[in-house]
Design an enzyme around this catalytic site. Structure first.
Site, PDB file in Angstrom:
ATOM      1  N   GLY A   1       0.799  -1.226   0.000  1.00 20.24           N
ATOM      2  CA  GLY A   1       0.000   0.000   0.000  1.00 20.24           C
ATOM      3  C   GLY A   1       0.828   1.271   0.000  1.00 20.24           C
TER       4      GLY A   1
ATOM      5  N   PRO B   1       0.546  -2.085  -8.424  1.00 19.70           N
ATOM      6  CA  PRO B   1      -0.635  -2.626  -7.745  1.00 19.70           C
ATOM      7  C   PRO B   1      -0.256  -3.320  -6.451  1.00 19.70           C
ATOM      8  CG  PRO B   1       0.016  -4.063  -9.549  1.00 19.70           C
ATOM      9  CD  PRO B   1       0.925  -2.869  -9.613  1.00 19.70           C
ATOM     10  N   ASP B   2      -1.182  -3.320  -5.488  1.00 22.61           N
ATOM     11  CA  ASP B   2      -0.912  -4.172  -4.329  1.00 22.61           C
ATOM     12  C   ASP B   2      -1.306  -5.597  -4.705  1.00 22.61           C
ATOM     13  OD1 ASP B   2      -3.661  -4.303  -4.074  1.00 22.61           O
ATOM     14  OD2 ASP B   2      -3.780  -3.172  -2.213  1.00 22.61           O
ATOM     15  N   PHE B   3      -1.376  -6.475  -3.745  1.00 19.41           N
ATOM     16  CA  PHE B   3      -1.663  -7.870  -4.071  1.00 19.41           C
ATOM     17  C   PHE B   3      -3.141  -8.197  -3.954  1.00 19.41           C
ATOM     18  CE2 PHE B   3       2.742  -7.608  -2.890  1.00 19.41           C
ATOM     19  CZ  PHE B   3       3.357  -8.373  -3.863  1.00 19.41           C
ATOM     20  N   ARG B   4      -3.763  -7.731  -2.863  1.00 20.48           N
ATOM     21  CA  ARG B   4      -5.068  -8.294  -2.508  1.00 20.48           C
ATOM     22  C   ARG B   4      -6.245  -7.357  -2.643  1.00 20.48           C
ATOM     23  NH1 ARG B   4      -1.137 -10.435   0.493  1.00 20.48           N
ATOM     24  NH2 ARG B   4      -0.887 -12.680   0.241  1.00 20.48           N
TER      25      ARG B   4
ATOM     26  N   ASN C   1       7.948  -5.185   0.585  1.00 19.13           N
ATOM     27  CA  ASN C   1       7.917  -4.876  -0.844  1.00 19.13           C
ATOM     28  C   ASN C   1       9.213  -5.266  -1.542  1.00 19.13           C
ATOM     29  OD1 ASN C   1       5.467  -3.855  -0.182  1.00 19.13           O
ATOM     30  ND2 ASN C   1       6.092  -1.706  -0.228  1.00 19.13           N
TER      31      ASN C   1
ATOM     32  N   ASP D   1       9.840  -3.830  -4.571  1.00 22.25           N
ATOM     33  CA  ASP D   1       9.961  -2.843  -5.638  1.00 22.25           C
ATOM     34  C   ASP D   1      11.191  -1.957  -5.495  1.00 22.25           C
ATOM     35  OD1 ASP D   1       9.249  -1.024  -3.575  1.00 22.25           O
ATOM     36  OD2 ASP D   1       7.126  -1.154  -4.112  1.00 22.25           O
TER      37      ASP D   1
ATOM     38  N   HIS E   1      10.878  -9.679   2.506  1.00 17.72           N
ATOM     39  CA  HIS E   1      10.580 -10.662   1.470  1.00 17.72           C
ATOM     40  C   HIS E   1      11.611 -10.599   0.349  1.00 17.72           C
ATOM     41  CE1 HIS E   1       6.116 -10.890   2.933  1.00 17.72           C
ATOM     42  NE2 HIS E   1       6.970 -11.453   3.748  1.00 17.72           N
TER      43      HIS E   1
ATOM     44  N   CYS F   1      24.935 -25.838 -13.121  1.00 13.80           N
ATOM     45  CA  CYS F   1      24.082 -27.026 -12.963  1.00 13.80           C
ATOM     46  C   CYS F   1      22.787 -26.955 -13.767  1.00 13.80           C
ATOM     47  CB  CYS F   1      23.763 -27.249 -11.492  1.00 13.80           C
ATOM     48  SG  CYS F   1      22.610 -26.035 -10.857  1.00 13.80           S
TER      49      CYS F   1
HETATM   50  P1  OAD Z   1      -1.744  -6.637   0.282  1.00 13.97           P
HETATM   51  O1  OAD Z   1      -2.179  -6.400  -1.117  1.00 13.97           O
HETATM   52  O2  OAD Z   1      -2.067  -7.934   0.897  1.00 13.97           O
HETATM   53  O3  OAD Z   1      -2.319  -5.495   1.229  1.00 13.97           O
HETATM   54  C1  OAD Z   1      -2.186  -4.140   0.897  1.00 13.97           C
HETATM   55  C2  OAD Z   1      -3.027  -3.331   1.889  1.00 13.97           C
HETATM   56  O4  OAD Z   1      -2.770  -1.964   1.645  1.00 13.97           O
HETATM   57  C3  OAD Z   1      -4.524  -3.540   1.747  1.00 13.97           C
HETATM   58  O5  OAD Z   1      -5.107  -3.602   3.041  1.00 13.97           O
HETATM   59  C4  OAD Z   1      -4.999  -2.297   1.005  1.00 13.97           C
HETATM   60  O6  OAD Z   1      -6.320  -1.906   1.377  1.00 13.97           O
HETATM   61  C5  OAD Z   1      -4.013  -1.274   1.485  1.00 13.97           C
HETATM   62  N1  OAD Z   1      -3.711  -0.198   0.531  1.00 13.97           N
HETATM   63  C6  OAD Z   1      -3.549  -0.257  -0.800  1.00 13.97           C
HETATM   64  N2  OAD Z   1      -3.174   0.938  -1.296  1.00 13.97           N
HETATM   65  C7  OAD Z   1      -3.120   1.795  -0.238  1.00 13.97           C
HETATM   66  C8  OAD Z   1      -2.786   3.157  -0.078  1.00 13.97           C
HETATM   67  N3  OAD Z   1      -2.415   3.940  -1.119  1.00 13.97           N
HETATM   68  N4  OAD Z   1      -2.841   3.688   1.160  1.00 13.97           N
HETATM   69  C9  OAD Z   1      -3.202   2.930   2.233  1.00 13.97           C
HETATM   70  N5  OAD Z   1      -3.519   1.631   2.148  1.00 13.97           N
HETATM   71  C10 OAD Z   1      -3.467   1.059   0.930  1.00 13.97           C
HETATM   72  O7  OAD Z   1      -0.163  -6.350   0.298  1.00 13.97           O
HETATM   73  P2  OAD Z   1       0.889  -6.776   1.439  1.00 13.97           P
HETATM   74  O8  OAD Z   1       0.275  -6.730   2.771  1.00 13.97           O
HETATM   75  O9  OAD Z   1       2.109  -5.966   1.187  1.00 13.97           O
HETATM   76  O10 OAD Z   1       4.512 -11.692  -0.473  1.00 13.97           O
HETATM   77  O11 OAD Z   1       1.163  -8.274   1.021  1.00 13.97           O
HETATM   78  C11 OAD Z   1       2.043  -9.030   1.787  1.00 13.97           C
HETATM   79  C12 OAD Z   1       2.724 -10.060   0.959  1.00 13.97           C
HETATM   80  O12 OAD Z   1       1.765 -10.827   0.224  1.00 13.97           O
HETATM   81  C13 OAD Z   1       3.613  -9.519  -0.138  1.00 13.97           C
HETATM   82  O13 OAD Z   1       4.885  -9.139   0.322  1.00 13.97           O
HETATM   83  C14 OAD Z   1       3.703 -10.663  -1.094  1.00 13.97           C
HETATM   84  C15 OAD Z   1       2.244 -11.029  -1.113  1.00 13.97           C
HETATM   85  O14 OAD Z   1       1.966 -12.319  -1.529  1.00 13.97           O
HETATM   86  C16 OAD Z   1       5.121 -12.609  -1.223  1.00 13.97           C
HETATM   87  O15 OAD Z   1       4.982 -12.648  -2.415  1.00 13.97           O
HETATM   88  C17 OAD Z   1       5.952 -13.567  -0.478  1.00 13.97           C
HETATM   89 ZN    ZN Z   2      23.511 -24.033 -10.137  1.00 12.97          ZN
END
Ligand code: OAD
Ligand code: ZN
Length: 407
Positions: A138, A146-149, A220, A222, A239, A276
């Site tokens: 976020g 983009p975020d993930f979820r 992140n 990025d 991560h 390998c």
């Molecule tokens: P998520 O996509 O799971 O969560 C992002 C959160 O940020 C959500 O609650 C959104 O509502 C909020 N959000 C998005 N944009 C925002 C903004 N501009 N201001 C405030 N809030 C905002 O992302 P992460 O929690 O980072 O791991 O995900 C955790 C891990 O899941 C990642 O590191 C990745 C993923 O799978 C791996 O790939 C191992």
């Molecule tokens: Zn190797």
């Protein structure tokens, strides 16, 4: 997926060059510590990445009653849908809560001020000087990543063309060993160097500049913290990152440079080990892999000395990262800045307790609902740092010859 910004082409090139050429300082410890000792078991090791909420659930209890709310935007963002799995639509107006606590609750925050102001006072008075920031996707969405979820806009809702068995497979080590292509295609699209840090990144940089940043823990990949100029020694890339890469052959693990892997990725080739012939993967942590050793090396001392925890832009659904919010002392104030409520406790001591439902000690959790950037700007204002925050960002944009100074 429509999140690549053409407007920053020129900047992109420069950032990319800078990143590759190492203009931005490299973290020795990150570079040296990404061999993922657990990754070759094929099973999730104890500390491997997994999707489990910080509190063991109860996230759906989003809409809670607060006695007082202060909004900082007249935006008419629809806020009816804001449980964590269902939030859609425009960002909600920035809202700082003053919780109505159960009678007899001892609060860290004076009842007559908003919790954000109380937090600003702690920083100004020097009570908070070992600040830990925990960040997620976020803090980078305002950069166009983009975020993930998040429904519809999140990465996991936009991977149909990859034909994955389930969205997270793209970051699953078991799936990657069998089907590496989707990850490399995505890596090309999201490759660091194409995006500009957000105000939230510069706010963290400002904390560093003021000598207040104990550590920035980020999920992140990025690299925007590094791009914003935050000292890599103060960053924990929980991560992993694209900075280094390794062969994933169980007996080989040869290290490869970022430049070599990047070239392969951009030529649409699958990088393979010269020794390998196994796959070579950037050292970003996949589901089923252990986190970088640096994460475990630093967290005990860091969280033991933390006097203010700021959690920004994360769903707190991925372990072990999510549980870190419980690792600061009971008296340490914790501020969540997020579009939706996350990480709330289902039992005492298991997560945030914005409403004082489980207070066993002092109530210390503060909540700002809304965009990370807007909240950071507001907090900077409360701290009297508005100009410095803008200067940091503008200096960066000038240095990289950006056209649009302040969108
Ligand atoms: P998520 O996509 O799971 O969560 C992002 C959160 O940020 C959500 O609650 C959104 O509502 C909020 N959000 C998005 N944009 C925002 C903004 N501009 N201001 C405030 N809030 C905002 O992302 P992460 O929690 O980072 O791991 O995900 C955790 C891990 O899941 C990642 O590191 C990745 C993923 O799978 C791996 O790939 C191992
Ligand atoms: Zn190797």
């Amino acid at each position: 997926m429509g999140f690549n910004s053409n407007a920053v082409d020129e900047l992109t090139k420069k950032l990319e060059d800078a990143l590759i050429l190492g203009k931005f300082q490299e973290s020795k410890s990150v570079g040296g510590g990404c061999t993922h000792p657990h990754s070759d078991t094929g099973n999730a090791a104890d500390n491997s990445v997994a999707v489990v909420p910080a509190s063991g659930g109860d996230h759906e209890s989003a809409q809670e009653e607060f006695s007082d709310v202060e909004s900082f935007s007249s935006s008419s963002g629809e806020d009816s849908d804001d449980d964590i799995t269902m939030y859609r639509g425009p960002p909600p107006p920035l809202t700082v809560y003053r919780p109505f606590l159960p009678e007899g609750t001892k609060s860290l925050f004076p009842s007559e001020v908003l919790s954000l102001d109380a937090i600003a006072d702690m920083i100004k008075s020097g009570t908070a000087r070992n600040i830990i920031v925990m960040a997620g996707a976020g803090i980078s969405t305002d950069a166009g990543i983009p975020d993930f979820r998040s429904p519809e806009t999140g990465l996991y809702d936009n991977l149909q063309s990859y034909k994955l068995p389930y969205p997270e497979a793209i970051f699953s080590i078991d799936y990657f060993r069998k089907q590496p292509k989707p990850f490399y295609v995505l890596a090309k699209e999201l490759y660091p160097g194409q995006f500009v840090p957000t105000k939230s990144h510069f706010f963290v940089k400002l904390l560093e500049k003021k000598g207040l940043l104990r550590r920035h823990y980020t999920q992140n990949i990025d690299c925007l913290e590094r791009v914003a100029g935050i000292d890599p020694g103060l960053i924990v890339e929980a991560h992993g990152s694209f900075h280094t890469a390794h062969c994933i052959g169980r007996k080989c693990l040869k290290e490869y440079s970022q430049a070599w892997v990047k070239e392969k990725i951009f030529q649409d080739e699958i990088p393979r080990c010269s020794v390998c012939n196994s796959l070579v993967k950037p050292d970003i942590t996949f589901f089923g892999e252990g986190l970088p050793p640096r994460f475990f090396e630093l967290l005990e001392n860091d969280f033991g000395s933390c006097d203010l925890l700021v959690v920004m832009g994360t769903s707190l659904l991925v372990q072990p990262f999510a549980s870190l919010i419980n690792d600061v002392a009971d008296s340490v104030p914790r501020l969540l800045i997020n579009r939706v409520r996350v990480g709330e406790a289902s039992a005492p001591g298991t997560g945030f307790d914005f409403d004082g439902k489980h207070v066993g000690h002092t109530h210390r959790d503060a909540l700002v609902l809304g965009d990370c950037d807007a909240a950071c700007v507001l907090l900077a204002e409360r701290l009297g740092w508005t100009d410095e925050l803008a200067e940091l960002r503008n200096a960066f944009l000038e240095e990289t010859n950006s056209l649009g100074q302040d969108q």
